[in-house]
Design an enzyme around this catalytic site. Structure first.
Site, mmCIF file in Angstrom:
data_model
loop_
_atom_site.group_PDB
_atom_site.id
_atom_site.type_symbol
_atom_site.label_atom_id
_atom_site.label_comp_id
_atom_site.label_asym_id
_atom_site.label_seq_id
_atom_site.Cartn_x
_atom_site.Cartn_y
_atom_site.Cartn_z
ATOM 1 N N GLU A 60 68.314 21.938 22.477
ATOM 2 C CA GLU A 60 69.150 20.409 21.872
ATOM 3 C C GLU A 60 70.334 20.172 21.339
ATOM 4 O O GLU A 60 70.494 21.192 20.709
ATOM 5 C CB GLU A 60 67.577 20.603 21.428
ATOM 6 C CG GLU A 60 67.282 19.032 21.196
ATOM 7 C CD GLU A 60 66.284 18.149 20.157
ATOM 8 O OE1 GLU A 60 66.061 17.651 19.826
ATOM 9 O OE2 GLU A 60 65.581 19.906 19.875
ATOM 10 N N LYS A 129 65.924 11.836 24.468
ATOM 11 C CA LYS A 129 64.634 12.069 24.485
ATOM 12 C C LYS A 129 63.463 11.222 24.299
ATOM 13 O O LYS A 129 64.466 9.639 24.444
ATOM 14 C CB LYS A 129 64.942 12.636 23.078
ATOM 15 C CG LYS A 129 63.811 13.285 22.462
ATOM 16 C CD LYS A 129 64.040 14.226 21.050
ATOM 17 C CE LYS A 129 63.207 15.871 20.936
ATOM 18 N NZ LYS A 129 63.601 16.143 19.345
ATOM 19 N N CYS A 185 62.558 19.234 22.989
ATOM 20 C CA CYS A 185 61.560 19.516 22.185
ATOM 21 C C CYS A 185 59.890 19.036 22.488
ATOM 22 O O CYS A 185 59.557 19.213 22.585
ATOM 23 C CB CYS A 185 62.985 19.553 21.182
ATOM 24 S SG CYS A 185 61.926 20.651 19.589
ATOM 25 N N VAL A 377 23.324 56.544 49.888
ATOM 26 C CA VAL A 377 24.903 57.319 48.827
ATOM 27 C C VAL A 377 24.969 58.194 50.054
ATOM 28 O O VAL A 377 23.801 59.803 50.070
ATOM 29 C CB VAL A 377 23.506 57.650 47.691
ATOM 30 C CG1 VAL A 377 24.856 58.471 46.681
ATOM 31 C CG2 VAL A 377 22.173 56.922 46.541
ATOM 32 N N LEU A 381 33.492 56.795 47.288
ATOM 33 C CA LEU A 381 33.324 56.441 46.350
ATOM 34 C C LEU A 381 32.259 54.550 46.403
ATOM 35 O O LEU A 381 31.965 54.530 44.874
ATOM 36 C CB LEU A 381 34.818 55.627 46.101
ATOM 37 C CG LEU A 381 35.267 55.624 45.950
ATOM 38 C CD1 LEU A 381 35.843 56.216 44.663
ATOM 39 C CD2 LEU A 381 37.325 54.559 45.911
ATOM 40 N N ASP A 382 32.480 54.126 47.038
ATOM 41 C CA ASP A 382 31.747 52.616 47.415
ATOM 42 C C ASP A 382 30.402 53.071 46.479
ATOM 43 O O ASP A 382 29.812 52.641 46.688
ATOM 44 C CB ASP A 382 31.712 52.466 48.799
ATOM 45 C CG ASP A 382 33.853 51.674 48.295
ATOM 46 O OD1 ASP A 382 34.184 51.992 48.018
ATOM 47 O OD2 ASP A 382 33.628 51.647 50.497
ATOM 48 N N ASN A 466 29.011 55.036 66.318
ATOM 49 C CA ASN A 466 27.870 54.225 65.791
ATOM 50 C C ASN A 466 26.639 54.313 65.387
ATOM 51 O O ASN A 466 25.779 53.691 64.894
ATOM 52 C CB ASN A 466 28.413 53.195 66.107
ATOM 53 C CG ASN A 466 29.876 52.497 65.985
ATOM 54 O OD1 ASN A 466 30.604 52.688 64.846
ATOM 55 N ND2 ASN A 466 30.273 51.386 66.345
ATOM 56 N N GLU A 495 37.685 47.260 53.383
ATOM 57 C CA GLU A 495 36.576 47.765 54.709
ATOM 58 C C GLU A 495 36.900 46.088 54.612
ATOM 59 O O GLU A 495 37.347 45.917 56.301
ATOM 60 C CB GLU A 495 35.479 48.359 53.806
ATOM 61 C CG GLU A 495 35.983 49.698 53.451
ATOM 62 C CD GLU A 495 34.777 50.549 53.326
ATOM 63 O OE1 GLU A 495 34.926 51.799 53.403
ATOM 64 O OE2 GLU A 495 33.820 49.558 53.261
ATOM 65 N N TRP A 500 37.312 47.632 58.593
ATOM 66 C CA TRP A 500 37.070 49.105 58.698
ATOM 67 C C TRP A 500 35.395 48.860 58.234
ATOM 68 O O TRP A 500 35.164 49.877 57.164
ATOM 69 C CB TRP A 500 37.823 49.604 57.626
ATOM 70 C CG TRP A 500 37.856 51.555 57.555
ATOM 71 C CD1 TRP A 500 37.158 51.939 56.946
ATOM 72 C CD2 TRP A 500 38.015 51.971 58.918
ATOM 73 N NE1 TRP A 500 37.269 53.820 57.414
ATOM 74 C CE2 TRP A 500 37.325 53.588 58.784
ATOM 75 C CE3 TRP A 500 38.487 51.991 60.587
ATOM 76 C CZ2 TRP A 500 38.608 54.554 60.010
ATOM 77 C CZ3 TRP A 500 39.134 52.951 61.046
ATOM 78 C CH2 TRP A 500 38.955 54.417 60.260
ATOM 79 N N LYS A 645 32.859 39.540 61.970
ATOM 80 C CA LYS A 645 32.611 40.420 61.129
ATOM 81 C C LYS A 645 32.019 39.864 59.593
ATOM 82 O O LYS A 645 31.285 39.574 58.655
ATOM 83 C CB LYS A 645 33.024 41.943 60.194
ATOM 84 C CG LYS A 645 33.251 42.657 62.193
ATOM 85 C CD LYS A 645 34.029 44.216 61.416
ATOM 86 C CE LYS A 645 33.963 44.908 63.385
ATOM 87 N NZ LYS A 645 34.430 46.483 62.479
#
Length: 692
Positions: A60, A129, A185, A377, A381-382, A466, A495, A500, A645
């Site tokens: 300014e 301004k 400003c 289980v 990881l997931d 599957n 996924e 996937w 899906k």
């Protein structure tokens, strides 16, 4: 104004991908020495233009200096300022950039604090301004008149005639999407800044020419102010302040300049510097356009303030920018957009995501009146992370962890490593542990359908895989019936994006899925965070072992003991790269060519110094050919083969602004669309950078 961007020019030039390089310069100044100040300004302008900046903003009243006080009413100073402006206009003729400079100007017997927009030897507009501070150390109303107090719409200046008034937008025609507004400003310190209406009128970049003396705490407040204004307006915001050379009679100056984009800091200058300085940032104009298009309340705001927005006049011009030469991105692009690189922020992210998942599961169990869950289980990881969420949910509900029925179901290709990990994890968590060998039931199914495996042939086709996945799911749902429980899903966002997962089985179908909007890269860090924070007591080593296990569906027997025959990332590409692709395609709708450009900026340099601190994070490097190849896999699987899906996924909590793929949330798409437009854009990506 939504920006529909088609790549033009050189793939390796940032302007070809909807970016614009902008700059803020803080020249060293001398009070009441316009010629010196203009020379310093031009020097910085040349530096910025040489580095590819299309827009450069300066402080300014930078031509005169802000601290001239009553000298502003001296005719000699005002005339010198106009001559200095003429020098800047002449110097701009050779620069492919728009410059915004500040100076005092007389118009119709009043004096205005003005910003002048200059490009290619032309004065494009003069913005006075609006709000003049007259409190504390400020008494601008002593010298200046507000821009709202004029009827003039044109001004004669430096031998040219230019538009005059606060309601102006400036559009750089050869940089699609770059339409900017200038305020000065105090204009941004008021309850409704002029830039708010300018954004509604279509400005994507907001510029503030400020002087702004420094006092304790003011620097942080500037950040808050600019960050919030850029976020509210879904815009970029460039902010300047005066530096070395302004009078210290009663004030001090730090020369801070900052650039924000939609609430995120892109660049900041040093403070209290002795010399002139310059900051540059690459603003993503396409991203801003997408956010405005996506956030439909922005459009509603335009309607509510239509009269204010319609006041703005647009000045269009070209700067002669060349986009056919390489110009690398000077913007930090995170390799892991779902996972902050900074350890403290990453821990905060993990804590919040974990608690979102836990709270959602607590609410679901409370709402349906059930106190038990069933979860498969695998030792991978997931399912590990989903089990940890279940354990914490039981703690929150004051229920025993034995109400979690954890089931590991070894099949034809289950490795001893993952089986032992599943057993150890369930033991550590304290759930009710079950083990069901699914091989007999799978063998019966294969025999019933006449599969060659039943007659002794080693045929490991998709049906063979599957059948195992389906048997596991059938067991889980029937166990849930038997125990009056619900099945907890474990499949993650990555996924789902890549398809996937097997339709109708455990990584796709459940009664409730806690992981469905959490990408693989984030789940990795969530599990490590749980291990490192000791949330599973003496189970941290089990979690670390699971993290060190190669990702595999373990459905096809391997030829070597302990080694999986299937390595997931060999089929669908590295998750770290596919999560990168997912983030920018899902969250911002970017074309593959732009995603590849961003990926190259993020991943091509193995030695870039912003990797997460942990030694376990692999320092991978991806060249353009690998980026293009894996992006092709993503495009095909995401747009062509997997939507059916995603159209029927179970309920799951959304955890982040990066998006989810639920048809009830962020993503609704036809299951039979084509991929041709994305494939066509992929063809724009070269196989390698130019030599050198």
């Amino acid at each position: 104004m939504a920006l529909t961007y088609t790549m033009k020019g050189n793939f390796f030039n940032l302007y070809a991908h909807g970016f614009a390089r902008v700059a803020v310069g803080v020249p060293r100044c001398r009070v009441a020495d316009p010629a010196f100040n203009a020379a310093q300004t031009l020097d910085l302008a040349r530096q910025a233009a040489a580095q590819g900046a299309a827009l450069v903003a300066f402080p300014e009243l930078g031509i005169s200096a802000y601290t001239c006080d009553d000298l502003f009413h001296q005719g000699a100073l005002l005339e010198a300022c106009e001559r200095a402006l003429g020098d800047i206009v002449a110097g701009s003729a050779a620069l492919p950039a728009a410059l915004i400079v500040g100076l005092p100007l007389r118009v119709n017997h009043s004096l205005f604090n003005c910003a002048v927009v200059v490009a290619r030897g032309r004065i494009l507009g003069v913005v006075p301004k609006t709000y003049l501070p007259n409190y504390g150390e400020f008494y601008e109303a002593r010298q200046f008149t507000s821009g709202d107090c004029t009827v003039a719409t044109q001004v004669e200046l430096a031998g040219q005639r230019a538009p005059f008034g606060p309601a102006q937008l400036f559009e750089v025609a050869d940089v699609p999407g770059l339409r900017f507004h200038v305020e000065i400003c105090e204009d941004v310190w008021v309850p409704i800044p002029p830039s708010s209406f300018a954004a509604l009128a279509g400005a994507s970049v907001l510029v503030n020419l400020s002087a702004s003396n420094i006092v304790v705490g003011k620097s942080g407040y500037r950040h808050q102010l600019v960050s919030q204004q850029s976020a509210r307006c879904l815009a970029a915001y460039l902010y300047t302040s005066a530096g070395r050379g302004e009078s210290s009679t009663d004030l001090a100056w730090d020369g801070q300049s900052i650039i924000y984009e939609n609430g995120e800091l892109l660049a900041e200058s040093g403070r209290f510097l002795d010399d002139s300085h310059l900051i540059l940032a690459d603003v993503d104009l396409e991203r801003l356009s997408h956010e405005r298009m996506r956030q439909t309340t922005f459009g509603q705001s335009v309607l509510r303030h239509k009269a204010e927005a319609e006041r703005f006049q647009t000045v269009a011009f070209e700067i002669g920018l060349a986009a056919d030469q390489p110009l690398a991105l000077r913007r930090r692009v995170e390799r892991f957009p779902y996972v902050p690189a900074d350890r403290r922020r990453r821990d905060e992210r993990c804590d919040e995501v974990y608690n979102i998942q836990v709270q959602a599961l607590v609410q679901r169990l409370s709402a349906i009146g059930m106190d038990k869950v069933v979860i498969g289980v695998s030792g991978g990881l997931d399912s590990t992370h989903a089990l940890l969420v279940c354990a914490k949910a039981m703690d929150r509900l004051n229920l025993p962890r034995a109400n979690i029925i954890g089931v590991t179901m070894p099949g034809f290709a289950t490795s001893e490593r993952t089986l032992q990990q599943a057993r150890a994890l369930m033991r550590v968590v304290g759930c009710t542990a079950m083990e069901i060998d699914i091989r007999p039931s799978c063998a019966q199914m294969l025999q019933d359908i006449g599969h060659p495996y039943a007659s002794g042939q080693e045929v490991y086709d998709i049906t063979f895989e599957n059948v195992q996945a389906g048997e596991r799911t059938s067991h889980l749902f029937r166990l849930a019936n038997f125990h009056n429980a619900i099945v907890i899903g474990t499949g993650d966002l990555s996924e789902l994006a890549l398809g996937w997962c097997t339709y109708g089985v455990g990584d796709h179908m459940s009664h409730y899925n806690v992981n469905a909007s959490v990408p693989k890269t984030l789940i990795t860090h969530l599990v490590r965070w749980v291990a490192e924070t000791g949330k599973v007591g003496d189970g941290s080593q089990v979690l670390l072992d699971i993290l060190g296990t190669e990702i595999s569906p373990e459905l096809v027997p391997g030829k070597t003991d302990g080694a999986p025959a299937q390595r997931t990332e060999q089929f669908i590409g590295p998750y770290e790269l596919q999560d990168f692709n997912l983030y920018y395609i899902l969250r911002y709708g970017f074309a593959p060519s732009k995603v590849a450009f961003l990926a190259l900026a993020a991943w091509h340099d193995r030695e870039r110094g912003d990797w997460p601190e942990e030694a376990h994070v692999p320092r991978n490097q991806y060249e353009l050919a690998a980026i293009k190849r894996n992006l092709g896999i993503f495009v095909h699987r995401f747009f062509k083969t997997s939507q059916f899906k995603r159209s029927c996924v179970p309920n799951a909590p959304k955890v982040g602004s990066g998006g989810s793929l639920s048809p009830r949330g962020d993503w609704r798409a036809p299951s039979d669309s084509e991929e041709v437009v994305w494939k066509a854009d992929l063809a724009n990506i070269p196989d390698a950078p130019p030599h050198g």
